[in-house]
Motif scaffolding. Sequence first.
Motif, PDB file in Angstrom:
ATOM      1  N   GLU A 160       0.825  -1.216   0.000  1.00 60.83           N
ATOM      2  CA  GLU A 160       0.000   0.000   0.000  1.00 60.83           C
ATOM      3  C   GLU A 160       0.863   1.272   0.000  1.00 60.83           C
ATOM      4  OE1 GLU A 160      -3.247   0.036  -0.224  1.00 60.83           O
ATOM      5  OE2 GLU A 160      -4.020  -1.849   0.568  1.00 60.83           O
ATOM      6  N   SER A 163      -1.398   4.696  -0.336  1.00 64.92           N
ATOM      7  CA  SER A 163      -2.717   4.815   0.299  1.00 64.92           C
ATOM      8  C   SER A 163      -2.887   6.082   1.126  1.00 64.92           C
ATOM      9  CB  SER A 163      -2.993   3.588   1.172  1.00 64.92           C
ATOM     10  OG  SER A 163      -2.036   3.472   2.199  1.00 64.92           O
ATOM     11  N   ARG A 170       1.057  10.659  -4.735  1.00 68.25           N
ATOM     12  CA  ARG A 170       0.733   9.401  -5.422  1.00 68.25           C
ATOM     13  C   ARG A 170       1.345   9.373  -6.813  1.00 68.25           C
ATOM     14  NH1 ARG A 170      -5.347   8.803  -5.888  1.00 68.25           N
ATOM     15  NH2 ARG A 170      -4.749   7.034  -7.199  1.00 68.25           N
ATOM     16  N   SER A 190      -2.253  -3.133  -3.186  1.00 67.56           N
ATOM     17  CA  SER A 190      -3.049  -1.909  -3.093  1.00 67.56           C
ATOM     18  C   SER A 190      -4.538  -2.228  -3.100  1.00 67.56           C
ATOM     19  CB  SER A 190      -2.733  -0.972  -4.260  1.00 67.56           C
ATOM     20  OG  SER A 190      -3.468   0.233  -4.144  1.00 67.56           O
ATOM     21  N   HIS A 191      -5.324  -1.301  -2.533  1.00 74.37           N
ATOM     22  CA  HIS A 191      -6.778  -1.359  -2.708  1.00 74.37           C
ATOM     23  C   HIS A 191      -7.245  -0.201  -3.582  1.00 74.37           C
ATOM     24  CE1 HIS A 191      -6.416   1.534   0.661  1.00 74.37           C
ATOM     25  NE2 HIS A 191      -7.523   2.046   0.182  1.00 74.37           N
ATOM     26  N   ILE A 192      -6.289   0.596  -4.098  1.00 78.11           N
ATOM     27  CA  ILE A 192      -6.628   1.732  -4.971  1.00 78.11           C
ATOM     28  C   ILE A 192      -6.572   1.238  -6.413  1.00 78.11           C
ATOM     29  CG2 ILE A 192      -6.052   4.085  -5.651  1.00 78.11           C
ATOM     30  CD1 ILE A 192      -4.706   4.431  -2.923  1.00 78.11           C
ATOM     31  N   ASP A 195      -4.635   3.056  -9.296  1.00 75.68           N
ATOM     32  CA  ASP A 195      -3.176   2.952  -9.242  1.00 75.68           C
ATOM     33  C   ASP A 195      -2.692   1.646  -9.854  1.00 75.68           C
ATOM     34  OD1 ASP A 195      -3.253   5.351  -7.940  1.00 75.68           O
ATOM     35  OD2 ASP A 195      -2.621   4.585  -5.983  1.00 75.68           O
ATOM     36  N   GLU A 300     -12.087  -1.181 -11.718  1.00 71.86           N
ATOM     37  CA  GLU A 300     -13.064  -1.087 -10.633  1.00 71.86           C
ATOM     38  C   GLU A 300     -14.314  -1.914 -10.963  1.00 71.86           C
ATOM     39  OE1 GLU A 300     -15.485   2.234  -7.977  1.00 71.86           O
ATOM     40  OE2 GLU A 300     -14.276   2.865  -9.684  1.00 71.86           O
TER      41      GLU A 300
END
Length: 308
Positions: A160, A163, A170, A190-192, A195, A300
């Motif tokens: 991450e 984050s 970023r 990552s959870h983004i 990115d 997403e």
Amino acid sequence: MEPIRCEQLSKHYGKVQALQPLDLTVPAGSVFGFLGRNGAGKTTTMRLLAGLAHPTTGRGWVGSVETTRADSASRAAVGYLPQDPAFYNWMTPTEYLDYVASIFGLPKAERALRVNEMLELVGLKQAARRRIGGFSGGMHQRLGIAQALIHRPPVLLLDEPTSALDPAGRHEILELIAGLRGQVTVFFSSHILADVERICDTIGIIHQGRLVLVAGRDELLAQYAKPVISLEMERESAGRLPAFAASLQAQAWVAEVVTLENTARVVVSDRTAAQHALLPLVVEHRLMLLRYEWARPTLEEIFLSISV
């Protein structure tokens, strides 16, 4: 031999199964995106690969080194940046990187050269003699990447890294990571989603401790692509858009048409027929076309469709 390999790697914390048996290989020189919600098992996997936790079952390797043995050889095989890196704030980047290099046994003369190389790589040359305590979040992460690479590991584990950063920070970190492609194998957690989509060439999705899929980014986006055409017209053409939409609805190859102001979204049932017939209809209705594209799904949309 793959730079990263896991065989039935798992981790239980009491009754909590943080990571279900994981089989995974990561291509050499790639930027591998390990994508999942918070608590999905990303950090657990990285700590196991870094030799910072003992697996409940299974084994993991970086090259020929079994890193899950958690010995000195395994720690030297990876560079690791945790989600919340800690530094000695009273040190300068030069002092800190020299200290880390000495831990890995680099000779003094080599350390000086390597520290300069790393400061140049991560863009901290101008801040080489500033105290780390005054650094921004982005500068901290860049310094963290430098310390993870100081001993020339073949694999870089980043947990991450973006984050907690603002958009500018970023951007800096993502550009830095992308620039490492081909030089080192990057395992980027990552959870983004944006990115991961931006810089990763291979993506693994983990959900509730279970690896759901692994695929190349372009392959993954193509696999989930829908037969949707997006059109944008000059605003002067907007008045003719309703008649165009009605004409489309009458076509056998059209499943749905949605219009909004000067745009149209066309869901098609026959892609080949649409490719042949759509543009002639645009010309027939005297629409001034600004944009015509087959809609590409976002990471997403794919993530949400398979991790519910």
